[in-house]
Every structure is written in structure tokens, then in C-alpha cells.
Scaffold this motif. Structure first.
Motif, PDB file in Angstrom:
ATOM      1  N   UNK A  99       0.841  -1.196   0.000  1.00 46.03           N
ATOM      2  CA  UNK A  99       0.000   0.000   0.000  1.00 46.03           C
ATOM      3  C   UNK A  99       0.874   1.243   0.000  1.00 46.03           C
ATOM      4  N   UNK A 100       0.758   2.031  -1.056  1.00 44.84           N
ATOM      5  CA  UNK A 100       1.510   3.273  -1.161  1.00 44.84           C
ATOM      6  C   UNK A 100       0.896   4.354  -0.269  1.00 44.84           C
ATOM      7  N   UNK A 101      -0.364   4.179   0.114  1.00 43.08           N
ATOM      8  CA  UNK A 101      -1.041   5.115   1.014  1.00 43.08           C
ATOM      9  C   UNK A 101      -2.049   4.328   1.841  1.00 43.08           C
ATOM     10  N   UNK A 102      -2.367   4.790   3.038  1.00 41.69           N
ATOM     11  CA  UNK A 102      -3.344   4.088   3.871  1.00 41.69           C
ATOM     12  C   UNK A 102      -4.684   3.970   3.143  1.00 41.69           C
ATOM     13  N   UNK A 103      -5.209   2.779   3.089  1.00 42.69           N
ATOM     14  CA  UNK A 103      -6.499   2.573   2.431  1.00 42.69           C
ATOM     15  C   UNK A 103      -6.403   2.172   0.973  1.00 42.69           C
ATOM     16  N   UNK A 104      -5.201   2.051   0.436  1.00 44.68           N
ATOM     17  CA  UNK A 104      -5.088   1.701  -0.985  1.00 44.68           C
ATOM     18  C   UNK A 104      -5.764   0.364  -1.298  1.00 44.68           C
ATOM     19  N   UNK A 105      -5.781  -0.527  -0.324  1.00 44.31           N
ATOM     20  CA  UNK A 105      -6.370  -1.847  -0.562  1.00 44.31           C
ATOM     21  C   UNK A 105      -7.745  -2.014   0.083  1.00 44.31           C
ATOM     22  N   UNK A 106      -8.393  -0.915   0.459  1.00 44.98           N
ATOM     23  CA  UNK A 106      -9.736  -1.001   1.038  1.00 44.98           C
ATOM     24  C   UNK A 106     -10.698  -1.726   0.105  1.00 44.98           C
ATOM     25  N   UNK A 107     -10.654  -1.378  -1.168  1.00 47.38           N
ATOM     26  CA  UNK A 107     -11.564  -1.994  -2.128  1.00 47.38           C
ATOM     27  C   UNK A 107     -11.247  -3.476  -2.271  1.00 47.38           C
ATOM     28  N   UNK A 108      -9.969  -3.812  -2.457  1.00 50.47           N
ATOM     29  CA  UNK A 108      -9.582  -5.216  -2.584  1.00 50.47           C
ATOM     30  C   UNK A 108     -10.036  -6.011  -1.368  1.00 50.47           C
ATOM     31  N   UNK A 109      -9.708  -5.509  -0.186  1.00 48.50           N
ATOM     32  CA  UNK A 109     -10.047  -6.221   1.044  1.00 48.50           C
ATOM     33  C   UNK A 109     -11.557  -6.352   1.222  1.00 48.50           C
ATOM     34  N   UNK A 110     -12.287  -5.313   0.871  1.00 50.11           N
ATOM     35  CA  UNK A 110     -13.743  -5.352   1.009  1.00 50.11           C
ATOM     36  C   UNK A 110     -14.373  -6.328   0.026  1.00 50.11           C
ATOM     37  N   UNK A 111     -13.839  -6.399  -1.186  1.00 47.33           N
ATOM     38  CA  UNK A 111     -14.359  -7.373  -2.156  1.00 47.33           C
ATOM     39  C   UNK A 111     -14.072  -8.801  -1.704  1.00 47.33           C
ATOM     40  N   UNK A 112     -12.887  -9.024  -1.164  1.00 50.64           N
ATOM     41  CA  UNK A 112     -12.552 -10.364  -0.656  1.00 50.64           C
ATOM     42  C   UNK A 112     -13.501 -10.753   0.477  1.00 50.64           C
ATOM     43  N   UNK A 113     -13.752  -9.828   1.392  1.00 51.11           N
ATOM     44  CA  UNK A 113     -14.681 -10.089   2.495  1.00 51.11           C
ATOM     45  C   UNK A 113     -16.072 -10.394   1.954  1.00 51.11           C
ATOM     46  N   UNK A 114     -16.534  -9.581   1.009  1.00 53.09           N
ATOM     47  CA  UNK A 114     -17.861  -9.759   0.405  1.00 53.09           C
ATOM     48  C   UNK A 114     -17.999 -11.164  -0.189  1.00 53.09           C
ATOM     49  N   UNK A 115     -16.982 -11.603  -0.929  1.00 54.36           N
ATOM     50  CA  UNK A 115     -17.042 -12.932  -1.546  1.00 54.36           C
ATOM     51  C   UNK A 115     -16.939 -14.031  -0.489  1.00 54.36           C
ATOM     52  N   UNK A 116     -16.085 -13.848   0.513  1.00 50.07           N
ATOM     53  CA  UNK A 116     -15.944 -14.855   1.580  1.00 50.07           C
ATOM     54  C   UNK A 116     -17.250 -15.046   2.333  1.00 50.07           C
ATOM     55  N   UNK A 117     -18.046 -13.985   2.414  1.00 50.76           N
ATOM     56  CA  UNK A 117     -19.315 -14.060   3.136  1.00 50.76           C
ATOM     57  C   UNK A 117     -20.465 -14.528   2.245  1.00 50.76           C
ATOM     58  N   UNK A 118     -20.172 -14.838   0.972  1.00 47.31           N
ATOM     59  CA  UNK A 118     -21.190 -15.416   0.101  1.00 47.31           C
ATOM     60  C   UNK A 118     -21.670 -14.548  -1.037  1.00 47.31           C
ATOM     61  N   UNK A 119     -21.129 -13.345  -1.192  1.00 46.07           N
ATOM     62  CA  UNK A 119     -21.533 -12.480  -2.294  1.00 46.07           C
ATOM     63  C   UNK A 119     -20.844 -12.866  -3.593  1.00 46.07           C
ATOM     64  N   UNK A 120     -21.485 -12.535  -4.698  1.00 50.09           N
ATOM     65  CA  UNK A 120     -20.894 -12.772  -6.019  1.00 50.09           C
ATOM     66  C   UNK A 120     -20.412 -11.454  -6.602  1.00 50.09           C
ATOM     67  N   UNK A 121     -19.246 -11.503  -7.267  1.00 52.44           N
ATOM     68  CA  UNK A 121     -18.696 -10.319  -7.915  1.00 52.44           C
ATOM     69  C   UNK A 121     -18.464 -10.652  -9.384  1.00 52.44           C
ATOM     70  N   UNK A 122     -19.040  -9.825 -10.247  1.00 50.38           N
ATOM     71  CA  UNK A 122     -18.869  -9.963 -11.686  1.00 50.38           C
ATOM     72  C   UNK A 122     -18.036  -8.795 -12.199  1.00 50.38           C
ATOM     73  N   UNK A 123     -17.251  -9.042 -13.256  1.00 52.95           N
ATOM     74  CA  UNK A 123     -16.414  -7.995 -13.829  1.00 52.95           C
ATOM     75  C   UNK A 123     -16.424  -8.115 -15.347  1.00 52.95           C
ATOM     76  N   UNK A 124     -16.761  -7.024 -16.008  1.00 48.03           N
ATOM     77  CA  UNK A 124     -16.856  -7.001 -17.467  1.00 48.03           C
ATOM     78  C   UNK A 124     -15.474  -7.045 -18.124  1.00 48.03           C
ATOM     79  N   UNK A 125     -15.296  -8.018 -18.998  1.00 50.69           N
ATOM     80  CA  UNK A 125     -14.019  -8.167 -19.714  1.00 50.69           C
ATOM     81  C   UNK A 125     -13.743  -6.958 -20.609  1.00 50.69           C
ATOM     82  N   UNK A 126     -14.787  -6.390 -21.182  1.00 50.55           N
ATOM     83  CA  UNK A 126     -14.595  -5.231 -22.047  1.00 50.55           C
ATOM     84  C   UNK A 126     -14.116  -4.035 -21.232  1.00 50.55           C
ATOM     85  N   UNK A 127     -14.678  -3.861 -20.034  1.00 45.68           N
ATOM     86  CA  UNK A 127     -14.228  -2.788 -19.143  1.00 45.68           C
ATOM     87  C   UNK A 127     -12.753  -2.939 -18.821  1.00 45.68           C
ATOM     88  N   UNK A 128     -12.317  -4.188 -18.590  1.00 47.49           N
ATOM     89  CA  UNK A 128     -10.895  -4.437 -18.348  1.00 47.49           C
ATOM     90  C   UNK A 128     -10.072  -4.031 -19.559  1.00 47.49           C
TER      91      UNK A 128
END
Length: 170
Positions: A99-128
Motif C-alpha cells: 500500500x503506497x497510502x493508507x487505504x489503498x487496498x480497502x476496495x480489494x479487502x472489502x471485495x474479498x470479504x464480500x465474496x468470503x461471506x457469500x456475495x458474487x462479484x462480476x467484472x466485465x471483460x470489455x471494461x478491463x
């Protein structure tokens, strides 16, 4: 402290700073609406079209989807357009995961938590692809999707009667 002019000193002394001690309440705490919990089979679907760290929109959407999940809703988040960048595991400086700054991985960590708790995350290949991000750079567990899936996912969740939270940022 730097040398101050008389007018700078006068300006600083006009109003005491801080005017309230830390911990002072300046807002009431009354929650107006009931704390709704999911009823059997209810779904909460979030669409995110916001760039990671460019505003709080993406992060807050993840937190809201997580809260819905914890209330018992089947919960899914769909990142598309620049929102796809929120799903990258390659965030960090000088190395991935740093982390180059505090909170840089807030989104990553929150998505991991969301999925660990049973949520689904989709990501558009075109957006990538619009931003040169690779599918193999996705956070583990994020489901890559076809560009035409954005509309069909919305139809799918609408037909399920989902509460739909759509966030959009340029």
C-alpha cells in the motif's frame, strides 16, 4: 511555527480552534427507517461504473452490498466500464499488495470479504480491456463476464425482483 504577520495572528485568534473538543456530537443519532432484513429469497444487486480511488462511490457501493448480504439478501456486484478496475489484484506500489497510502487496498479487502461471506462479484471483460487490464489480474473469485452480460444481468436480477443499486461515475 512560521513567522506570522499581525493580520495572520489576528485571523487565527478570532475563533478558537477547534471550537469543539474531539468526540463532540454535532449530529443526532435517530435512525428514521426500520432496519430491514431480507425476506425469504430477496436479492440485492449493485452495478458499479466508478473508478477505484477516484471517488468514494465504488467503495461505498461495496460496503452497501456487504451490508445487504449481512441482512440476509442474496447479494451480487457487477463492475463494468471503468468500474472493472476495482477488481484488480495487481493494485499496489512499489509492488503488488503493497500500500503506497493508507487505504489503498480497502476496495480489494472489502471485495474479498464480500465474496468470503457469500456475495458474487462480476467484472466485465470489455471494461478491463478499455484500460489495458488483464483477466488474469482479477482478484481471485471475481467472475469475468462478456460485455453483453451487463444488460442481461440487469434483466436477470430485475426479474428476480432484486433491489437494484446502480452507481455511475465518469
Amino acid at each position: 511555527m512560521a513567522d506570522l504577520t499581525d493580520l495572520e495572528k489576528q485571523s487565527l485568534e478570532e475563533i478558537a480552534h477547534p471550537s469543539l473538543p474531539e468526540g463532540s456530537s454535532i449530529y443526532g443519532g435517530t435512525k428514521v427507517f426500520p432496519d430491514y432484513q431480507a425476506e425469504n429469497g430477496e436479492t440485492y444487486f449493485t452495478l458499479v461504473h466508478g473508478i477505484a480511488h477516484e471517488s468514494s462511490v465504488s467503495f461505498v457501493a461495496i460496503l452497501q452490498a456487504t451490508r445487504a448480504l449481512r441482512k440476509g439478501f442474496e447479494s451480487a456486484i457487477y463492475f463494468y466500464g471503468p468500474g472493472s478496475l476495482n477488481c484488480l489484484a495487481t493494485r499496489g506500489f512499489p509492488t503488488t499488495g503493497s500500500s503506497a497510502f493508507p487505504g489503498e487496498h480497502n476496495i480489494n479487502n472489502s471485495l474479498k470479504t464480500f465474496m468470503q461471506e457469500g456475495g458474487k462479484v462480476y467484472c466485465c471483460r470489455f471494461g478491463l480491456s478499455l484500460h489495458g487490464a488483464r483477466e488474469e489480474d482479477l482478484i481471485e473469485g471475481v467472475i469475468p463476464t462478456h460485455p453483453l452480460d451487463v444488460q442481461d444481468a440487469l434483466i436477470h436480477y430485475a426479474r428476480k425482483g432484486a433491489i437494484i443499486n446502480s452507481t455511475y461515475m465518469f
